[in-house]
Write a protein that holds these residues in place. Sequence first.
Motif, PDB file in Angstrom:
ATOM      1  N   PHE A 179       0.827  -1.211   0.000  1.00 33.82           N
ATOM      2  CA  PHE A 179       0.000   0.000   0.000  1.00 33.82           C
ATOM      3  C   PHE A 179       0.859   1.258   0.000  1.00 33.82           C
ATOM      4  O   PHE A 179       0.692   2.143  -0.841  1.00 33.82           O
ATOM      5  CB  PHE A 179      -0.927   0.005   1.210  1.00 33.82           C
ATOM      6  CG  PHE A 179      -1.754   1.256   1.317  1.00 33.82           C
ATOM      7  CD1 PHE A 179      -2.891   1.412   0.548  1.00 33.82           C
ATOM      8  CD2 PHE A 179      -1.383   2.278   2.177  1.00 33.82           C
ATOM      9  CE1 PHE A 179      -3.664   2.571   0.641  1.00 33.82           C
ATOM     10  CE2 PHE A 179      -2.133   3.437   2.276  1.00 33.82           C
ATOM     11  CZ  PHE A 179      -3.274   3.582   1.507  1.00 33.82           C
ATOM     12  N   PHE A 180       1.792   1.332   0.952  1.00 32.67           N
ATOM     13  CA  PHE A 180       2.608   2.548   1.046  1.00 32.67           C
ATOM     14  C   PHE A 180       3.637   2.631  -0.088  1.00 32.67           C
ATOM     15  O   PHE A 180       4.021   3.726  -0.494  1.00 32.67           O
ATOM     16  CB  PHE A 180       3.305   2.615   2.411  1.00 32.67           C
ATOM     17  CG  PHE A 180       2.382   2.983   3.522  1.00 32.67           C
ATOM     18  CD1 PHE A 180       1.937   4.289   3.660  1.00 32.67           C
ATOM     19  CD2 PHE A 180       1.934   2.019   4.410  1.00 32.67           C
ATOM     20  CE1 PHE A 180       1.067   4.632   4.687  1.00 32.67           C
ATOM     21  CE2 PHE A 180       1.058   2.359   5.436  1.00 32.67           C
ATOM     22  CZ  PHE A 180       0.621   3.667   5.576  1.00 32.67           C
ATOM     23  N   GLY A 181       4.047   1.470  -0.607  1.00 35.09           N
ATOM     24  CA  GLY A 181       4.943   1.484  -1.755  1.00 35.09           C
ATOM     25  C   GLY A 181       4.287   2.097  -2.967  1.00 35.09           C
ATOM     26  O   GLY A 181       4.898   2.885  -3.699  1.00 35.09           O
ATOM     27  N   ALA A 182       2.999   1.754  -3.196  1.00 36.50           N
ATOM     28  CA  ALA A 182       2.267   2.310  -4.329  1.00 36.50           C
ATOM     29  C   ALA A 182       1.792   3.728  -4.052  1.00 36.50           C
ATOM     30  O   ALA A 182       1.908   4.613  -4.908  1.00 36.50           O
ATOM     31  CB  ALA A 182       1.076   1.418  -4.660  1.00 36.50           C
ATOM     32  N   CYS A 183       1.282   3.957  -2.851  1.00 35.69           N
ATOM     33  CA  CYS A 183       0.722   5.274  -2.516  1.00 35.69           C
ATOM     34  C   CYS A 183       1.804   6.358  -2.512  1.00 35.69           C
ATOM     35  O   CYS A 183       1.619   7.441  -3.075  1.00 35.69           O
ATOM     36  CB  CYS A 183       0.032   5.201  -1.154  1.00 35.69           C
ATOM     37  SG  CYS A 183      -0.681   6.763  -0.603  1.00 35.69           S
ATOM     38  N   CYS A 184       2.941   6.062  -1.870  1.00 34.91           N
ATOM     39  CA  CYS A 184       4.026   7.054  -1.746  1.00 34.91           C
ATOM     40  C   CYS A 184       5.095   6.887  -2.821  1.00 34.91           C
ATOM     41  O   CYS A 184       6.091   7.625  -2.814  1.00 34.91           O
ATOM     42  CB  CYS A 184       4.659   6.948  -0.363  1.00 34.91           C
ATOM     43  SG  CYS A 184       3.499   7.152   1.001  1.00 34.91           S
ATOM     44  N   GLU A 185       4.893   5.876  -3.693  1.00 33.80           N
ATOM     45  CA  GLU A 185       5.823   5.620  -4.794  1.00 33.80           C
ATOM     46  C   GLU A 185       7.251   5.409  -4.286  1.00 33.80           C
ATOM     47  O   GLU A 185       8.208   6.025  -4.751  1.00 33.80           O
ATOM     48  CB  GLU A 185       5.767   6.755  -5.825  1.00 33.80           C
ATOM     49  CG  GLU A 185       4.386   6.923  -6.433  1.00 33.80           C
ATOM     50  CD  GLU A 185       4.328   7.992  -7.504  1.00 33.80           C
ATOM     51  OE1 GLU A 185       5.348   8.680  -7.717  1.00 33.80           O
ATOM     52  OE2 GLU A 185       3.269   8.142  -8.138  1.00 33.80           O
ATOM     53  N   VAL A 186       7.363   4.498  -3.305  1.00 38.61           N
ATOM     54  CA  VAL A 186       8.662   4.164  -2.720  1.00 38.61           C
ATOM     55  C   VAL A 186       9.163   2.879  -3.375  1.00 38.61           C
ATOM     56  O   VAL A 186       8.586   1.809  -3.181  1.00 38.61           O
ATOM     57  CB  VAL A 186       8.552   3.963  -1.191  1.00 38.61           C
ATOM     58  CG1 VAL A 186       9.923   3.626  -0.607  1.00 38.61           C
ATOM     59  CG2 VAL A 186       7.976   5.205  -0.536  1.00 38.61           C
ATOM     60  N   MET A 187      10.214   2.982  -4.167  1.00 39.64           N
ATOM     61  CA  MET A 187      10.725   1.847  -4.922  1.00 39.64           C
ATOM     62  C   MET A 187      11.135   0.691  -4.011  1.00 39.64           C
ATOM     63  O   MET A 187      10.864  -0.470  -4.300  1.00 39.64           O
ATOM     64  CB  MET A 187      11.919   2.296  -5.761  1.00 39.64           C
ATOM     65  CG  MET A 187      11.549   3.138  -6.974  1.00 39.64           C
ATOM     66  SD  MET A 187      10.817   2.130  -8.275  1.00 39.64           S
ATOM     67  CE  MET A 187      12.200   1.126  -8.740  1.00 39.64           C
ATOM     68  N   PHE A 188      11.799   1.023  -2.899  1.00 41.82           N
ATOM     69  CA  PHE A 188      12.279  -0.013  -1.991  1.00 41.82           C
ATOM     70  C   PHE A 188      11.126  -0.862  -1.466  1.00 41.82           C
ATOM     71  O   PHE A 188      11.200  -2.097  -1.453  1.00 41.82           O
ATOM     72  CB  PHE A 188      13.049   0.615  -0.828  1.00 41.82           C
ATOM     73  CG  PHE A 188      13.419  -0.351   0.244  1.00 41.82           C
ATOM     74  CD1 PHE A 188      14.458  -1.259   0.046  1.00 41.82           C
ATOM     75  CD2 PHE A 188      12.732  -0.389   1.453  1.00 41.82           C
ATOM     76  CE1 PHE A 188      14.795  -2.176   1.034  1.00 41.82           C
ATOM     77  CE2 PHE A 188      13.073  -1.290   2.440  1.00 41.82           C
ATOM     78  CZ  PHE A 188      14.107  -2.193   2.232  1.00 41.82           C
ATOM     79  N   LEU A 189      10.035  -0.203  -1.031  1.00 42.99           N
ATOM     80  CA  LEU A 189       8.889  -0.935  -0.499  1.00 42.99           C
ATOM     81  C   LEU A 189       8.229  -1.798  -1.571  1.00 42.99           C
ATOM     82  O   LEU A 189       7.789  -2.918  -1.288  1.00 42.99           O
ATOM     83  CB  LEU A 189       7.866   0.048   0.088  1.00 42.99           C
ATOM     84  CG  LEU A 189       8.256   0.724   1.407  1.00 42.99           C
ATOM     85  CD1 LEU A 189       7.164   1.695   1.848  1.00 42.99           C
ATOM     86  CD2 LEU A 189       8.511  -0.312   2.501  1.00 42.99           C
ATOM     87  N   LEU A 190       8.174  -1.275  -2.799  1.00 41.23           N
ATOM     88  CA  LEU A 190       7.574  -2.052  -3.883  1.00 41.23           C
ATOM     89  C   LEU A 190       8.407  -3.293  -4.196  1.00 41.23           C
ATOM     90  O   LEU A 190       7.862  -4.370  -4.465  1.00 41.23           O
ATOM     91  CB  LEU A 190       7.423  -1.185  -5.136  1.00 41.23           C
ATOM     92  CG  LEU A 190       6.261  -0.186  -5.112  1.00 41.23           C
ATOM     93  CD1 LEU A 190       6.328   0.734  -6.323  1.00 41.23           C
ATOM     94  CD2 LEU A 190       4.917  -0.910  -5.067  1.00 41.23           C
ATOM     95  N   LYS A 191       9.728  -3.155  -4.151  1.00 45.18           N
ATOM     96  CA  LYS A 191      10.592  -4.313  -4.405  1.00 45.18           C
ATOM     97  C   LYS A 191      10.476  -5.337  -3.279  1.00 45.18           C
ATOM     98  O   LYS A 191      10.449  -6.547  -3.522  1.00 45.18           O
ATOM     99  CB  LYS A 191      12.036  -3.850  -4.572  1.00 45.18           C
ATOM    100  CG  LYS A 191      12.286  -3.081  -5.875  1.00 45.18           C
ATOM    101  CD  LYS A 191      13.730  -2.636  -5.999  1.00 45.18           C
ATOM    102  CE  LYS A 191      13.964  -1.888  -7.311  1.00 45.18           C
ATOM    103  NZ  LYS A 191      15.357  -1.410  -7.460  1.00 45.18           N
TER     104      LYS A 191
END
Length: 265
Positions: free
Chosen positions: A76-88
């Motif tokens: 959620f926060f990876g997509a919402c805040c566009e954080v590459m690390f969290l998405l990976k």
Amino acid sequence: MGSEDRGCCDKCAKMFIMVINIIIILIGGAILAAGLYWQLNETGFYKEIFNHDIFNIPIVSIVVGALLLLVGICGFFGACCEVMFLLKVYMGFLILIMLVEIILAVGCVAMKSEVEEYATNKTYEFIGYYGDEAKDEADIIKKTVDAIQENFECCGVTGPDDWPNYNAAYKSETAPERTVPDSCCKDPDSAGCGSAKTISANENIYKIGCKVSMINFVENNLLYVGIVSGVIVILQMALLLESSAYTSLLTREEHYLRYAVQARY
């Protein structure tokens, strides 16, 4: 190229990831809460029977719920805040979960007979402890066995004869007024339930054993389990693909912005 310049598909991908992970967070929270309740509750929804080194329902529920919460938060926060690390990290979790699901599916098939034998022997053991204050001070075993027999409408492991065979308190010669517990009765309030009548002549008690009743319950719901499992796998694949595409989009944006800054200076 900024987020405002993205196409409809890219914005939908971001929204899809966020919405699905909100659902994952809610499901994870519910499973975690249920696991904690099972662990802290006296009967623990039959945890006394399934308290196996591997197949421990409360502990497994707590671990799975916590993992789903962590996965949902990263997504959620990876997509919402566009954080590459969290998405990976999120994509890594998805791959790991899919591998674990495959291992569990194979393990459940391989260990089916072992778990079934363990649960059967454990239930026989608890029938012997039923009503014994020295071995069941808090009535945990009594409450668990009663809950199983009442909810699954069954009696004993293979049938009501298990009670006089495995618990001396229910043998006719030692307890002439009782042959089975009231939880075996179809109508516990009726006169003569579980009394000195022979088990075969007592029409007010369940004649089916809990082992068969529980196996039938599982088999009758296999179709629903299969459908749910299929939907989960499809969602996982969709999330993995969407996350991969969205990560690639953010990477291209990052490279574009870096190139634009270098070109300006």
